[in-house]
Write a protein that holds these residues in place. Structure first.
Motif, PDB file in Angstrom:
ATOM      1  N   LEU A  37     -10.282  -6.660   2.186  1.00 54.18           N
ATOM      2  CA  LEU A  37      -9.491  -7.639   2.914  1.00 54.18           C
ATOM      3  C   LEU A  37      -9.705  -8.985   2.244  1.00 54.18           C
ATOM      4  N   ARG A  38      -8.804  -9.923   2.495  1.00 52.32           N
ATOM      5  CA  ARG A  38      -8.929 -11.226   1.851  1.00 52.32           C
ATOM      6  C   ARG A  38      -8.553 -12.333   2.821  1.00 52.32           C
ATOM      7  N   GLN A  39      -9.043 -13.513   2.516  1.00 56.70           N
ATOM      8  CA  GLN A  39      -8.751 -14.679   3.352  1.00 56.70           C
ATOM      9  C   GLN A  39      -8.539 -15.889   2.460  1.00 56.70           C
ATOM     10  N   ALA A  40      -7.347 -16.432   2.551  1.00 61.40           N
ATOM     11  CA  ALA A  40      -7.002 -17.646   1.823  1.00 61.40           C
ATOM     12  C   ALA A  40      -7.286 -18.850   2.715  1.00 61.40           C
ATOM     13  N   PRO A  41      -7.472 -20.016   2.119  1.00 63.21           N
ATOM     14  CA  PRO A  41      -7.761 -21.211   2.920  1.00 63.21           C
ATOM     15  C   PRO A  41      -6.677 -21.460   3.960  1.00 63.21           C
ATOM     16  N   GLY A  42      -7.095 -21.666   5.192  1.00 62.38           N
ATOM     17  CA  GLY A  42      -6.168 -21.970   6.258  1.00 62.38           C
ATOM     18  C   GLY A  42      -5.396 -20.788   6.797  1.00 62.38           C
ATOM     19  N   LYS A  43      -5.726 -19.597   6.327  1.00 60.16           N
ATOM     20  CA  LYS A  43      -5.015 -18.400   6.769  1.00 60.16           C
ATOM     21  C   LYS A  43      -5.981 -17.405   7.393  1.00 60.16           C
ATOM     22  N   GLU A  44      -5.414 -16.478   8.149  1.00 61.34           N
ATOM     23  CA  GLU A  44      -6.224 -15.431   8.745  1.00 61.34           C
ATOM     24  C   GLU A  44      -6.598 -14.380   7.693  1.00 61.34           C
ATOM     25  N   ARG A  45      -7.670 -13.673   7.989  1.00 57.33           N
ATOM     26  CA  ARG A  45      -8.072 -12.592   7.107  1.00 57.33           C
ATOM     27  C   ARG A  45      -7.018 -11.494   7.156  1.00 57.33           C
ATOM     28  N   GLU A  46      -6.651 -10.968   5.990  1.00 60.28           N
ATOM     29  CA  GLU A  46      -5.595  -9.973   5.941  1.00 60.28           C
ATOM     30  C   GLU A  46      -6.023  -8.752   5.134  1.00 60.28           C
ATOM     31  N   PHE A  47      -5.414  -7.651   5.504  1.00 60.17           N
ATOM     32  CA  PHE A  47      -5.673  -6.376   4.854  1.00 60.17           C
ATOM     33  C   PHE A  47      -5.106  -6.352   3.443  1.00 60.17           C
ATOM     34  N   VAL A  48      -5.869  -5.735   2.535  1.00 64.10           N
ATOM     35  CA  VAL A  48      -5.418  -5.543   1.167  1.00 64.10           C
ATOM     36  C   VAL A  48      -5.280  -4.043   0.852  1.00 64.10           C
ATOM     37  N   ALA A  49      -6.367  -3.295   1.051  1.00 64.88           N
ATOM     38  CA  ALA A  49      -6.362  -1.881   0.691  1.00 64.88           C
ATOM     39  C   ALA A  49      -7.503  -1.176   1.403  1.00 64.88           C
ATOM     40  N   VAL A  50      -7.357   0.134   1.572  1.00 64.30           N
ATOM     41  CA  VAL A  50      -8.420   0.939   2.169  1.00 64.30           C
ATOM     42  C   VAL A  50      -8.404   2.327   1.529  1.00 64.30           C
ATOM     43  N   ILE A  51      -9.588   2.914   1.435  1.00 57.27           N
ATOM     44  CA  ILE A  51      -9.734   4.267   0.918  1.00 57.27           C
ATOM     45  C   ILE A  51     -10.524   5.063   1.943  1.00 57.27           C
ATOM     46  N   THR A  52     -10.071   6.280   2.196  1.00 65.24           N
ATOM     47  CA  THR A  52     -10.721   7.111   3.199  1.00 65.24           C
ATOM     48  C   THR A  52     -12.113   7.546   2.746  1.00 65.24           C
ATOM     49  N   TRP A  53     -12.883   8.071   3.697  1.00 64.12           N
ATOM     50  CA  TRP A  53     -14.250   8.480   3.383  1.00 64.12           C
ATOM     51  C   TRP A  53     -14.282   9.529   2.291  1.00 64.12           C
ATOM     52  N   SER A  54     -13.278  10.367   2.218  1.00 59.86           N
ATOM     53  CA  SER A  54     -13.248  11.423   1.208  1.00 59.86           C
ATOM     54  C   SER A  54     -12.698  10.938  -0.125  1.00 59.86           C
ATOM     55  N   GLY A  55     -12.067   9.768  -0.085  1.00 59.85           N
ATOM     56  CA  GLY A  55     -11.405   9.281  -1.296  1.00 59.85           C
ATOM     57  C   GLY A  55     -10.048   9.905  -1.528  1.00 59.85           C
TER      58      GLY A  55
END
Length: 123
Positions: A37-55
């Motif tokens: 996840l990422r957070q830019a100045p003045g913005k809310e934290r946002e989702f970028v990517a996710v990988i499951t436990w198994s990959g």
């Protein structure tokens, strides 16, 4: 308790690439879904990517789809985010996070967080 440490951030010009790493310790890494996840100045934290436990499955925000790739190496307890064709809009602090129960885009579903690594993309 899981500890997460990100590395690999830095400053690049638009069109460049970076590879972020997140090393985990203190838990059973292979049992967690791992997100970026990422957070830019003045913005809310946002989702970028996710990988499951198994990959076996990965999911991306529309804004990074086709440019970013998330992967994991359970033998090294590490998750990666390969970022290509970077844009100034990708400038943010990037966090990796672990979830025991969800493969989710919501920051609320993550149980453990790293301290973040800064990515700056200049035009």
């Amino acid at each position: 308790q899981v500890q997460l440490v990100e590395s690999g951030g830095g400053s690049v010009q638009a069109g460049g690439s970076l590879r972020l790493s997140c090393a985990a310790s203190g838990g059973t890494f292979s049992s967690y879904a791992m997100g970026w996840l990422r957070q830019a100045p003045g913005k809310e934290r946002e989702f970028v990517a996710v990988i499951t436990w198994s990959g076996g499955n990965t999911y991306y925000a529309d804004s990074v789809k086709g440019r970013f790739t998330v992967s994991r190496d359970d033998a090294k307890n590490t998750v990666y985010l390969e970022m290509n064709t970077l844009k100034p809009g990708d400038t943010a602090v990037y966090y990796c996070a672990a979830s025991r129960s969800y493969t989710s885009s919501s920051p609320l579903r993550y149980d453990y967080w790293g301290q973040g690594t800064q990515v700056t993309v200049s035009s």
